[in-house]
Design a protein around this motif. Structure first.
Motif, mmCIF file in Angstrom:
data_model
loop_
_atom_site.group_PDB
_atom_site.id
_atom_site.type_symbol
_atom_site.label_atom_id
_atom_site.label_comp_id
_atom_site.label_asym_id
_atom_site.label_seq_id
_atom_site.Cartn_x
_atom_site.Cartn_y
_atom_site.Cartn_z
ATOM 1 N N ARG A 22 0.825 -1.201 0.000
ATOM 2 C CA ARG A 22 0.000 0.000 0.000
ATOM 3 C C ARG A 22 0.866 1.261 0.000
ATOM 4 N N GLN A 26 0.950 3.987 -2.956
ATOM 5 C CA GLN A 26 0.646 5.390 -2.672
ATOM 6 C C GLN A 26 1.756 6.292 -3.201
ATOM 7 N N PRO A 48 -6.150 8.167 -1.306
ATOM 8 C CA PRO A 48 -6.250 7.436 -0.035
ATOM 9 C C PRO A 48 -7.388 6.417 -0.012
ATOM 10 N N ALA A 49 -8.540 6.776 -0.573
ATOM 11 C CA ALA A 49 -9.683 5.859 -0.573
ATOM 12 C C ALA A 49 -9.416 4.638 -1.454
ATOM 13 N N GLU A 52 -7.364 2.079 0.625
ATOM 14 C CA GLU A 52 -7.935 1.493 1.833
ATOM 15 C C GLU A 52 -8.342 0.059 1.546
ATOM 16 N N SER A 55 -13.901 -3.242 2.822
ATOM 17 C CA SER A 55 -14.601 -3.956 3.880
ATOM 18 C C SER A 55 -15.400 -5.116 3.301
#
Length: 80
Positions: A22, A26, A48-49, A52, A55
């Motif tokens: 990650r 980034q 950033p989203a 993530e 979920s």
């Protein structure tokens, strides 16, 4: 008899590996120009989203991304 790693060690090592990926992703995305990001259909504020963890494992990675216009009024590229 080979020893087995406890499950928490496996999960921990996987989490550390994913965090490294990650961070690398980034850095790569932040180094891209706004035009390159627009070609991908991504705005700089969306980085950033995108990184993530999801979920819902069944959702596609682009499910959280809005498909509004990029900087300069150029429409985003269609990603399929």
């Amino acid at each position: 008899m080979p020893s087995r790693k406890p499950a928490f060690v496996i999960r921990l090592s996987e989490a550390v590996r994913l965090a490294g990926h990650r961070r690398r992703d980034q850095r790569l995305l932040r180094a891209m120009s706004d035009r390159d990001l627009c070609d991908l259909g991504v705005g700089r504020s969306q980085i950033p989203a995108l990184l993530e963890p999801l979920s819902d494992a069944g959702a596609p990675p682009h499910a959280r991304r809005s498909h509004g216009p990029c900087a300069g009024g150029v429409p985003p590229a269609v990603l399929r």
